[in-house]
Motif scaffolding. Structure first.
Motif, PDB file in Angstrom:
ATOM      1  N   GLY A   1     -52.008  74.599  31.143  1.00 53.61           N
ATOM      2  CA  GLY A   1     -51.107  73.706  30.440  1.00 53.61           C
ATOM      3  C   GLY A   1     -50.667  72.405  31.620  1.00 53.61           C
ATOM      4  O   GLY A   1     -49.567  71.662  31.292  1.00 53.61           O
ATOM      5  N   LYS A   2     -50.849  72.719  33.032  1.00 52.26           N
ATOM      6  CA  LYS A   2     -50.336  72.069  34.038  1.00 52.26           C
ATOM      7  C   LYS A   2     -51.433  71.242  35.027  1.00 52.26           C
ATOM      8  O   LYS A   2     -51.288  69.867  34.847  1.00 52.26           O
ATOM      9  CB  LYS A   2     -49.108  72.787  34.695  1.00 52.26           C
ATOM     10  CG  LYS A   2     -48.022  73.217  33.993  1.00 52.26           C
ATOM     11  CD  LYS A   2     -47.245  73.717  34.812  1.00 52.26           C
ATOM     12  CE  LYS A   2     -45.980  74.340  33.936  1.00 52.26           C
ATOM     13  NZ  LYS A   2     -44.811  75.100  34.719  1.00 52.26           N
ATOM     14  N   GLU A   3     -52.290  71.915  35.756  1.00 52.27           N
ATOM     15  CA  GLU A   3     -52.990  71.362  36.573  1.00 52.27           C
ATOM     16  C   GLU A   3     -54.413  72.154  36.749  1.00 52.27           C
ATOM     17  O   GLU A   3     -54.116  73.279  36.584  1.00 52.27           O
ATOM     18  CB  GLU A   3     -52.537  70.875  37.750  1.00 52.27           C
ATOM     19  CG  GLU A   3     -51.686  72.031  38.553  1.00 52.27           C
ATOM     20  CD  GLU A   3     -50.702  71.482  39.588  1.00 52.27           C
ATOM     21  OE1 GLU A   3     -51.045  70.416  40.112  1.00 52.27           O
ATOM     22  OE2 GLU A   3     -50.068  72.267  39.975  1.00 52.27           O
ATOM     23  N   ILE A   4     -55.264  71.681  37.566  1.00 54.96           N
ATOM     24  CA  ILE A   4     -56.442  72.252  37.745  1.00 54.96           C
ATOM     25  C   ILE A   4     -57.024  71.651  39.027  1.00 54.96           C
ATOM     26  O   ILE A   4     -56.897  70.198  39.061  1.00 54.96           O
ATOM     27  CB  ILE A   4     -57.408  72.163  36.568  1.00 54.96           C
ATOM     28  CG1 ILE A   4     -58.471  73.326  36.862  1.00 54.96           C
ATOM     29  CG2 ILE A   4     -58.000  71.027  36.103  1.00 54.96           C
ATOM     30  CD1 ILE A   4     -59.403  73.430  35.742  1.00 54.96           C
ATOM     31  N   THR A   5     -57.616  72.310  39.953  1.00 54.44           N
ATOM     32  CA  THR A   5     -58.550  71.825  41.086  1.00 54.44           C
ATOM     33  C   THR A   5     -59.706  72.224  40.991  1.00 54.44           C
ATOM     34  O   THR A   5     -59.959  73.487  40.910  1.00 54.44           O
ATOM     35  CB  THR A   5     -57.675  71.958  42.306  1.00 54.44           C
ATOM     36  OG1 THR A   5     -56.336  71.443  42.347  1.00 54.44           O
ATOM     37  CG2 THR A   5     -58.591  71.196  43.298  1.00 54.44           C
ATOM     38  N   ALA A   6     -60.810  71.507  41.113  1.00 57.20           N
ATOM     39  CA  ALA A   6     -62.252  71.932  41.021  1.00 57.20           C
ATOM     40  C   ALA A   6     -62.960  71.269  42.213  1.00 57.20           C
ATOM     41  O   ALA A   6     -62.250  70.076  42.811  1.00 57.20           O
ATOM     42  CB  ALA A   6     -62.922  71.692  39.712  1.00 57.20           C
ATOM     43  N   THR A   7     -64.217  71.746  42.417  1.00 56.56           N
ATOM     44  CA  THR A   7     -65.121  71.000  43.678  1.00 56.56           C
ATOM     45  C   THR A   7     -66.340  70.825  42.823  1.00 56.56           C
ATOM     46  O   THR A   7     -66.928  71.475  42.013  1.00 56.56           O
ATOM     47  CB  THR A   7     -65.411  71.850  44.651  1.00 56.56           C
ATOM     48  OG1 THR A   7     -65.707  73.072  44.292  1.00 56.56           O
ATOM     49  CG2 THR A   7     -63.777  72.263  45.543  1.00 56.56           C
TER      50      THR A   7
ATOM     51  N   ALA B   1     -60.639  68.325  33.951  1.00 55.27           N
ATOM     52  CA  ALA B   1     -59.622  68.378  33.029  1.00 55.27           C
ATOM     53  C   ALA B   1     -59.851  69.017  31.518  1.00 55.27           C
ATOM     54  O   ALA B   1     -59.215  69.743  30.987  1.00 55.27           O
ATOM     55  CB  ALA B   1     -59.231  66.631  32.343  1.00 55.27           C
ATOM     56  N   SER B   2     -61.211  68.726  31.449  1.00 50.61           N
ATOM     57  CA  SER B   2     -61.588  69.523  29.988  1.00 50.61           C
ATOM     58  C   SER B   2     -61.529  71.071  30.051  1.00 50.61           C
ATOM     59  O   SER B   2     -61.171  71.991  29.091  1.00 50.61           O
ATOM     60  CB  SER B   2     -63.284  69.209  29.650  1.00 50.61           C
ATOM     61  OG  SER B   2     -63.289  67.745  29.395  1.00 50.61           O
ATOM     62  N   TRP B   3     -61.895  71.693  31.340  1.00 50.00           N
ATOM     63  CA  TRP B   3     -61.756  73.106  31.786  1.00 50.00           C
ATOM     64  C   TRP B   3     -60.240  73.623  31.530  1.00 50.00           C
ATOM     65  O   TRP B   3     -59.985  74.346  31.079  1.00 50.00           O
ATOM     66  CB  TRP B   3     -62.353  73.534  33.094  1.00 50.00           C
ATOM     67  CG  TRP B   3     -63.869  73.432  32.904  1.00 50.00           C
ATOM     68  CD1 TRP B   3     -64.699  72.493  33.615  1.00 50.00           C
ATOM     69  CD2 TRP B   3     -64.796  74.249  32.085  1.00 50.00           C
ATOM     70  NE1 TRP B   3     -66.026  73.165  33.418  1.00 50.00           N
ATOM     71  CE2 TRP B   3     -65.996  73.817  32.401  1.00 50.00           C
ATOM     72  CE3 TRP B   3     -64.428  75.269  31.287  1.00 50.00           C
ATOM     73  CZ2 TRP B   3     -67.083  74.674  31.767  1.00 50.00           C
ATOM     74  CZ3 TRP B   3     -65.398  75.794  30.585  1.00 50.00           C
ATOM     75  CH2 TRP B   3     -66.619  75.690  30.789  1.00 50.00           C
ATOM     76  N   LEU B   4     -59.297  72.570  31.869  1.00 44.62           N
ATOM     77  CA  LEU B   4     -57.877  72.842  31.863  1.00 44.62           C
ATOM     78  C   LEU B   4     -57.462  73.041  30.357  1.00 44.62           C
ATOM     79  O   LEU B   4     -56.851  73.779  30.042  1.00 44.62           O
ATOM     80  CB  LEU B   4     -57.029  71.624  32.675  1.00 44.62           C
ATOM     81  CG  LEU B   4     -55.523  71.931  32.234  1.00 44.62           C
ATOM     82  CD1 LEU B   4     -55.015  73.271  33.118  1.00 44.62           C
ATOM     83  CD2 LEU B   4     -55.003  70.625  33.247  1.00 44.62           C
ATOM     84  N   VAL B   5     -57.970  72.051  29.544  1.00 43.62           N
ATOM     85  CA  VAL B   5     -57.541  72.192  28.143  1.00 43.62           C
ATOM     86  C   VAL B   5     -58.393  73.407  27.451  1.00 43.62           C
ATOM     87  O   VAL B   5     -57.658  74.080  26.646  1.00 43.62           O
ATOM     88  CB  VAL B   5     -58.364  70.874  27.661  1.00 43.62           C
ATOM     89  CG1 VAL B   5     -58.329  71.091  26.053  1.00 43.62           C
ATOM     90  CG2 VAL B   5     -57.595  69.621  27.776  1.00 43.62           C
TER      91      VAL B   5
ATOM     92  N   ALA C   1     -56.662  67.277  38.575  1.00 40.06           N
ATOM     93  CA  ALA C   1     -56.227  66.635  37.187  1.00 40.06           C
ATOM     94  C   ALA C   1     -55.059  67.582  36.649  1.00 40.06           C
ATOM     95  O   ALA C   1     -54.719  68.569  37.135  1.00 40.06           O
ATOM     96  CB  ALA C   1     -57.267  66.933  36.123  1.00 40.06           C
ATOM     97  N   LYS C   2     -54.161  66.512  36.489  1.00 41.30           N
ATOM     98  CA  LYS C   2     -52.557  67.016  36.046  1.00 41.30           C
ATOM     99  C   LYS C   2     -52.429  66.338  34.821  1.00 41.30           C
ATOM    100  O   LYS C   2     -52.575  65.275  34.258  1.00 41.30           O
ATOM    101  CB  LYS C   2     -51.552  66.476  37.091  1.00 41.30           C
ATOM    102  CG  LYS C   2     -50.323  66.802  37.018  1.00 41.30           C
ATOM    103  CD  LYS C   2     -49.554  66.325  38.101  1.00 41.30           C
ATOM    104  CE  LYS C   2     -48.120  67.098  38.218  1.00 41.30           C
ATOM    105  NZ  LYS C   2     -47.325  66.980  39.396  1.00 41.30           N
ATOM    106  N   VAL C   3     -51.966  67.317  33.932  1.00 40.52           N
ATOM    107  CA  VAL C   3     -51.375  66.992  32.612  1.00 40.52           C
ATOM    108  C   VAL C   3     -50.438  66.158  32.459  1.00 40.52           C
ATOM    109  O   VAL C   3     -49.436  66.395  33.184  1.00 40.52           O
ATOM    110  CB  VAL C   3     -51.312  68.300  31.768  1.00 40.52           C
ATOM    111  CG1 VAL C   3     -51.015  68.002  30.531  1.00 40.52           C
ATOM    112  CG2 VAL C   3     -52.326  69.288  31.571  1.00 40.52           C
TER     113      VAL C   3
END
Length: 162
Positions: A21-27, A60-64, A99-101
């Motif tokens: 619900g907040k943030e994610i980092t991917a490479t 961001a889609s993975w975060l959702v 990506a940050k919500v």
């Protein structure tokens, strides 16, 4: 039986950090072997700008998906604003997407995102995503939703492996 189509290009290699619900980092590691680099541009191969944006959207889609326990089979780009390309990503580089919500509801979300190569900012954007199931409009597609979600859960596990 309906064929489930998958995206031709997967632009995320690994999930490095996830906070529901907040943030994610991917490479994403850019390889010269990626077929689109042969045409974009043959003597100066770089990741196309639209794929840089798609990398942020996928992140961001993975975060959702993970934040909502994979409640929706579809998470798609609804609108992109203020997309700002700062530099190129060429073969041999690794892009780190963050990506940050800004806002997340049941059927939509809004993000601020950026992509960096090392400390160098190469792209940033604001965008919104829409989340839904195919069965929302056609109950006969519930089985497809279920298959898509199962495949996404398997890919999530692969992306999160350390």
């Amino acid at each position: 039986m309906a064929k489930i189509l998958a995206m031709k290009y997967i632009l995320i290699d690994k999930i490095k950090n996830f906070e529901a619900g907040k943030e994610i980092t991917a490479t994403k590691s850019v390889s010269l072997a990626e077929e689109y680099l042969g045409d974009h541009f043959p003597t100066f191969p770089v990741l196309p700008g639209v794929l840089l944006l798609q990398g942020m959207v996928e992140t961001a889609s993975w975060l959702v998906r993970a934040s909502e326990d994979f409640a929706h089979s579809m998470v798609i780009l609804e609108e992109a604003k203020n997309v700002n390309y700062k530099s190129f990503a060429d073969p041999g580089t690794t892009i780190e997407y963050h990506a940050k919500v800004k806002k997340m509801d049941e059927d939509s979300s809004t993000f601020m995102a950026e992509g960096k190569c090392g400390d160098k900012l190469i792209v940033k954007a604001r965008f919104s995503l829409r989340h839904f199931n195919l069965a929302d409009k056609d109950p006969g597609k519930a089985k497809i939703d279920s298959q898509v979600v199962e495949n996404l859960k398997k890919r999530w596990q692969l992306l999160c492996k350390q």
